[in-house]
Design a protein around this motif. Structure first.
Motif, short mmCIF file in Angstrom:
data_model
loop_
_atom_site.label_atom_id
_atom_site.label_comp_id
_atom_site.label_asym_id
_atom_site.label_seq_id
_atom_site.Cartn_x
_atom_site.Cartn_y
_atom_site.Cartn_z
N CYS A 38 0.85 -1.19 0.00
CA CYS A 38 0.00 0.00 0.00
C CYS A 38 0.89 1.24 0.00
N PHE A 40 0.34 4.23 0.93
CA PHE A 40 0.23 5.03 2.15
C PHE A 40 0.99 4.38 3.30
N CYS A 41 0.85 3.06 3.43
CA CYS A 41 1.59 2.36 4.48
C CYS A 41 3.09 2.45 4.22
N HIS A 82 -4.43 0.56 8.23
CA HIS A 82 -4.74 0.20 6.85
C HIS A 82 -6.17 -0.34 6.80
N HIS A 134 -7.22 1.62 1.63
CA HIS A 134 -6.75 2.51 2.70
C HIS A 134 -7.47 3.86 2.54
ZN LIG Z 1 -2.25 1.08 3.80
#
Ligand SMILES: [Zn+2]
Length: 179
Positions: A38, A40-41, A82, A134
């Motif tokens: 992901c 964002f993660c 998440h 997410h």
């Molecule tokens: Zn994420």
């Protein structure tokens, strides 16, 4: 008059072209393939810095400068967890997210002197979420007369500043956020 015989090969390959085989360039092609994790993660793992574009982190949420802004100052506010639906957030996570969104909106008004703002979320893939797993709110500054800001059809949007410039401009303000 005899019908002209169709040379299929001529039609498909009308002309010979020179080409150079450069298999090492494949690594650039591979960059177009979406990363497995992901984004964002991954950004969060990279820390709060200009490279990750993460501007601020609270106990449960974070603010990221959008890598592909619709307008200058386009931010994303999202939970650290998440999670893909609002319902899956705890009350504490949700409240933290909303408070950070308020703080981010306040900063955008102050720094960009915008007249208004679009706050929105595409909740789920069918609703248009690019990263549906997410959750992320979009905060997009708007100015009177900045019509046609959504590059949905035009695909290209000319912005007065780079994302790196936006990040640099906003960073000192987020340092003061007490969340
Ligand atoms: Zn994420």
């Amino acid at each position: 008059m005899a019908k002209k015989k169709l040379h299929i090969s001529d039609d498909i390959w009308p002309q010979e072209r020179d080409f150079i085989e450069k298999p090492e360039r494949y690594k650039y092609v591979r960059k177009l393939i979406k990363p497995k994790g992901c984004v964002f993660c991954e950004a969060l793992k990279a820390g709060v810095n200009a490279k990750s574009l993460v501007l601020h982190k609270t106990k449960h949420s974070m603010v990221v400068a959008n890598k592909y802004p619709y307008n200058s100052g386009h931010l994303l506010v999202l939970p650290i967890a998440h999670k893909g639906t609002l319902m899956s957030l705890s009350e504490e996570q949700y409240m933290d997210l909303m408070l950070l969104m308020k703080a981010a909106a306040e900063i955008l008004y102050k720094v960009y002197g915008c007249d208004a703002m679009n706050l929105g979320m595409n909740h789920g893939r069918v609703a248009g979420a690019g990263i549906p797993d997410h959750l992320h709110w979009h905060l997009i500054p708007r100015w009177s007369g900045d019509t046609n800001f959504f590059p949905l059809i035009a695909e290209t949007k000319v912005l007065p500043e780079t994302v790196a410039q936006s990040y640099k401009k906003l960073k000192p303000y987020f340092k003061k956020v007490k969340l």
